[in-house]
Scaffold this motif. Structure first.
Motif, PDB file in Angstrom:
ATOM      1  N   HIS A  68      35.784  30.418  44.665  1.00 54.44           N
ATOM      2  CA  HIS A  68      36.764  29.495  44.096  1.00 54.44           C
ATOM      3  C   HIS A  68      37.579  30.219  43.039  1.00 54.44           C
ATOM      4  O   HIS A  68      37.043  30.702  42.049  1.00 54.44           O
ATOM      5  CB  HIS A  68      36.073  28.275  43.494  1.00 54.44           C
ATOM      6  CG  HIS A  68      35.280  27.509  44.494  1.00 54.44           C
ATOM      7  ND1 HIS A  68      35.862  26.701  45.441  1.00 54.44           N
ATOM      8  CD2 HIS A  68      33.951  27.447  44.724  1.00 54.44           C
ATOM      9  CE1 HIS A  68      34.931  26.158  46.199  1.00 54.44           C
ATOM     10  NE2 HIS A  68      33.748  26.601  45.782  1.00 54.44           N
ATOM     11  N   THR A  69      38.867  30.317  43.277  1.00 60.54           N
ATOM     12  CA  THR A  69      39.766  30.980  42.347  1.00 60.54           C
ATOM     13  C   THR A  69      41.155  30.359  42.497  1.00 60.54           C
ATOM     14  O   THR A  69      41.428  29.681  43.492  1.00 60.54           O
ATOM     15  CB  THR A  69      39.799  32.503  42.610  1.00 60.54           C
ATOM     16  OG1 THR A  69      40.705  33.110  41.690  1.00 60.54           O
ATOM     17  CG2 THR A  69      40.242  32.821  44.019  1.00 60.54           C
ATOM     18  N   HIS A  70      42.020  30.597  41.545  1.00 59.59           N
ATOM     19  CA  HIS A  70      43.388  30.070  41.621  1.00 59.59           C
ATOM     20  C   HIS A  70      44.283  30.958  42.473  1.00 59.59           C
ATOM     21  O   HIS A  70      45.405  30.593  42.766  1.00 59.59           O
ATOM     22  CB  HIS A  70      43.980  29.927  40.212  1.00 59.59           C
ATOM     23  CG  HIS A  70      43.308  28.879  39.407  1.00 59.59           C
ATOM     24  ND1 HIS A  70      43.443  27.541  39.671  1.00 59.59           N
ATOM     25  CD2 HIS A  70      42.459  28.961  38.352  1.00 59.59           C
ATOM     26  CE1 HIS A  70      42.730  26.847  38.821  1.00 59.59           C
ATOM     27  NE2 HIS A  70      42.114  27.682  38.002  1.00 59.59           N
ATOM     28  N   GLY A  71      43.793  32.105  42.864  1.00 59.51           N
ATOM     29  CA  GLY A  71      44.583  33.025  43.668  1.00 59.51           C
ATOM     30  C   GLY A  71      43.886  33.341  44.970  1.00 59.51           C
ATOM     31  O   GLY A  71      42.930  32.674  45.368  1.00 59.51           O
ATOM     32  N   ALA A  72      44.368  34.383  45.625  1.00 59.48           N
ATOM     33  CA  ALA A  72      43.768  34.845  46.876  1.00 59.48           C
ATOM     34  C   ALA A  72      42.808  35.980  46.561  1.00 59.48           C
ATOM     35  O   ALA A  72      43.198  37.003  45.989  1.00 59.48           O
ATOM     36  CB  ALA A  72      44.856  35.324  47.830  1.00 59.48           C
ATOM     37  N   LEU A  73      41.530  35.813  46.909  1.00 62.02           N
ATOM     38  CA  LEU A  73      40.475  36.768  46.589  1.00 62.02           C
ATOM     39  C   LEU A  73      40.035  37.534  47.828  1.00 62.02           C
ATOM     40  O   LEU A  73      39.753  36.930  48.861  1.00 62.02           O
ATOM     41  CB  LEU A  73      39.275  36.037  45.990  1.00 62.02           C
ATOM     42  CG  LEU A  73      38.011  36.866  45.739  1.00 62.02           C
ATOM     43  CD1 LEU A  73      38.238  37.858  44.606  1.00 62.02           C
ATOM     44  CD2 LEU A  73      36.840  35.957  45.425  1.00 62.02           C
ATOM     45  N   LEU A  74      39.980  38.861  47.706  1.00 61.42           N
ATOM     46  CA  LEU A  74      39.487  39.732  48.765  1.00 61.42           C
ATOM     47  C   LEU A  74      38.471  40.696  48.180  1.00 61.42           C
ATOM     48  O   LEU A  74      38.505  40.982  46.977  1.00 61.42           O
ATOM     49  CB  LEU A  74      40.643  40.540  49.373  1.00 61.42           C
ATOM     50  CG  LEU A  74      41.723  39.719  50.043  1.00 61.42           C
ATOM     51  CD1 LEU A  74      43.042  39.949  49.367  1.00 61.42           C
ATOM     52  CD2 LEU A  74      41.802  40.083  51.499  1.00 61.42           C
ATOM     53  N   THR A  75      37.593  41.231  49.026  1.00 60.14           N
ATOM     54  CA  THR A  75      36.623  42.229  48.571  1.00 60.14           C
ATOM     55  C   THR A  75      36.522  43.360  49.578  1.00 60.14           C
ATOM     56  O   THR A  75      36.736  43.172  50.779  1.00 60.14           O
ATOM     57  CB  THR A  75      35.217  41.622  48.373  1.00 60.14           C
ATOM     58  OG1 THR A  75      34.773  41.078  49.610  1.00 60.14           O
ATOM     59  CG2 THR A  75      35.215  40.547  47.315  1.00 60.14           C
ATOM     60  N   LYS A  76      36.187  44.535  49.048  1.00 55.00           N
ATOM     61  CA  LYS A  76      35.946  45.715  49.883  1.00 55.00           C
ATOM     62  C   LYS A  76      35.195  46.738  49.042  1.00 55.00           C
ATOM     63  O   LYS A  76      35.584  47.012  47.896  1.00 55.00           O
ATOM     64  CB  LYS A  76      37.273  46.312  50.378  1.00 55.00           C
ATOM     65  CG  LYS A  76      37.117  47.498  51.312  1.00 55.00           C
ATOM     66  CD  LYS A  76      38.495  47.979  51.788  1.00 55.00           C
ATOM     67  CE  LYS A  76      38.411  49.147  52.729  1.00 55.00           C
ATOM     68  NZ  LYS A  76      39.764  49.586  53.149  1.00 55.00           N
ATOM     69  N   ASN A  77      34.146  47.291  49.606  1.00 55.21           N
ATOM     70  CA  ASN A  77      33.367  48.340  48.931  1.00 55.21           C
ATOM     71  C   ASN A  77      32.947  47.955  47.511  1.00 55.21           C
ATOM     72  O   ASN A  77      32.989  48.778  46.600  1.00 55.21           O
ATOM     73  CB  ASN A  77      34.138  49.657  48.914  1.00 55.21           C
ATOM     74  CG  ASN A  77      34.417  50.184  50.295  1.00 55.21           C
ATOM     75  OD1 ASN A  77      33.641  49.972  51.222  1.00 55.21           O
ATOM     76  ND2 ASN A  77      35.538  50.864  50.457  1.00 55.21           N
ATOM     77  N   GLY A  78      32.572  46.701  47.330  1.00 58.83           N
ATOM     78  CA  GLY A  78      32.087  46.251  46.033  1.00 58.83           C
ATOM     79  C   GLY A  78      33.158  45.882  45.028  1.00 58.83           C
ATOM     80  O   GLY A  78      32.850  45.482  43.911  1.00 58.83           O
ATOM     81  N   VAL A  79      34.428  45.991  45.396  1.00 59.11           N
ATOM     82  CA  VAL A  79      35.521  45.656  44.491  1.00 59.11           C
ATOM     83  C   VAL A  79      36.134  44.323  44.918  1.00 59.11           C
ATOM     84  O   VAL A  79      36.382  44.103  46.097  1.00 59.11           O
ATOM     85  CB  VAL A  79      36.610  46.754  44.484  1.00 59.11           C
ATOM     86  CG1 VAL A  79      37.800  46.353  43.621  1.00 59.11           C
ATOM     87  CG2 VAL A  79      36.029  48.076  43.999  1.00 59.11           C
ATOM     88  N   SER A  80      36.375  43.458  43.936  1.00 56.33           N
ATOM     89  CA  SER A  80      37.062  42.189  44.184  1.00 56.33           C
ATOM     90  C   SER A  80      38.504  42.329  43.724  1.00 56.33           C
ATOM     91  O   SER A  80      38.765  42.852  42.638  1.00 56.33           O
ATOM     92  CB  SER A  80      36.410  41.056  43.393  1.00 56.33           C
ATOM     93  OG  SER A  80      35.085  40.874  43.815  1.00 56.33           O
ATOM     94  N   ALA A  81      39.429  41.847  44.546  1.00 52.23           N
ATOM     95  CA  ALA A  81      40.856  41.887  44.220  1.00 52.23           C
ATOM     96  C   ALA A  81      41.403  40.467  44.326  1.00 52.23           C
ATOM     97  O   ALA A  81      41.224  39.815  45.348  1.00 52.23           O
ATOM     98  CB  ALA A  81      41.594  42.818  45.165  1.00 52.23           C
TER      99      ALA A  81
END
Length: 178
Positions: free
Chosen positions: A126-139
Motif C-alpha cells: 500500500h503506497t500512494h505511488g507505483a511500487l516495484l522491486t528488484k534484487n532487494g531494492v524497492s522503487a
C-alpha cells in the motif's frame, strides 16, 4: 569435602566455557555474527548498500530513458532510533507531466516496461505511488502533486548495513546516473 564440590563445580564451569569457545572457533564467526546482527542474516558493507541502490537507479533510468533532473543518495536507519541496520536510499527527480492524468498514464506505461525487465509489483503493498522491486531494492514512483515542481522516484535498499552508525551515515550526496 566442601572444597571438593567447589573444585568440581569450578572445573565443570571451565570445561563448559572452554567447550563454547572451541565450538565458536570451529564453526567460524557465523555463530557470533548471528547473535550480534539484530536478525540480519547476510550483512553488507556501507559501500555495497550504496551500490545496491545506485545500480537499481541506473537500471530504471536506462530502461525508461528517464530525464533526470537530480539524483541524491543518503544512508538511513531502518528504525526510529537511528541505529543499525542502515540502508541506501535515493531520490531521483524528473520533470512534471502536462497533467495528473498524463502522469498516471506515463507511470503505468513505465511500470509495464520495467516489469518486462525483471522488476515486479506487489499487489499487497500500500503506497500512494507505483511500487516495484528488484534484487532487494524497492522503487516508488510518487504521484504528481499540485504543489510540486517535479516528480520523484524513491529507491530503498535492503536493511543489511550493520557498519554504518548515526555518526558515520554522512549527508546527502548528489549522484550522476548517466
Amino acid at each position: 569435602m566442601p572444597n571438593m564440590k567447589r573444585s568440581n563445580a569450578s572445573a565443570a564451569a571451565t570445561v563448559t566455557v572452554g567447550a563454547m569457545v572451541v565450538a565458536t572457533v570451529l564453526s567460524g564467526c557465523g555463530v557470533v555474527r548471528g547473535i550480534m546482527n539484530d536478525g540480519v542474516t547476510d550483512p553488507i558493507t556501507p559501500e555495497q548498500s550504496k551500490t545496491q541502490v545506485i545500480d537499481a537507479a541506473k537500471d530504471i533510468v536506462g530502461i525508461l530513458n528517464l530525464p533526470v533532473q537530480s539524483a541524491t543518495f543518503w544512508r538511513s536507519s531502518c528504525n526510529d532510533q537511528g541505529e543499525a541496520p542502515f540502508r541506501g536510499r535515493m531520490l531521483i527527480s524528473y520533470p512534471l507531466a502536462p497533467s495528473f492524468e498524463a502522469s498516471d498514464a506515463e507511470v503505468a506505461r513505465w511500470v509495464e516496461q520495467l516489469k518486462t525487465q525483471g522488476w515486479t509489483t506487489d499487489p499487497t503493498a500500500h503506497t500512494h505511488g507505483a511500487l516495484l522491486t528488484k534484487n532487494g531494492v524497492s522503487a516508488t514512483f510518487g504521484p504528481q502533486s499540485v504543489s510540486d515542481t517535479q516528480r520523484d522516484l524513491e529507491l530503498l535498499g535492503e536493511c543489511r548495513d550493520l557498519t554504518t552508525t548515526k555518526q558515520t551515515a554522512g549527508g546527502n550526496e548528489d549522484i550522476s546516473l548517466r
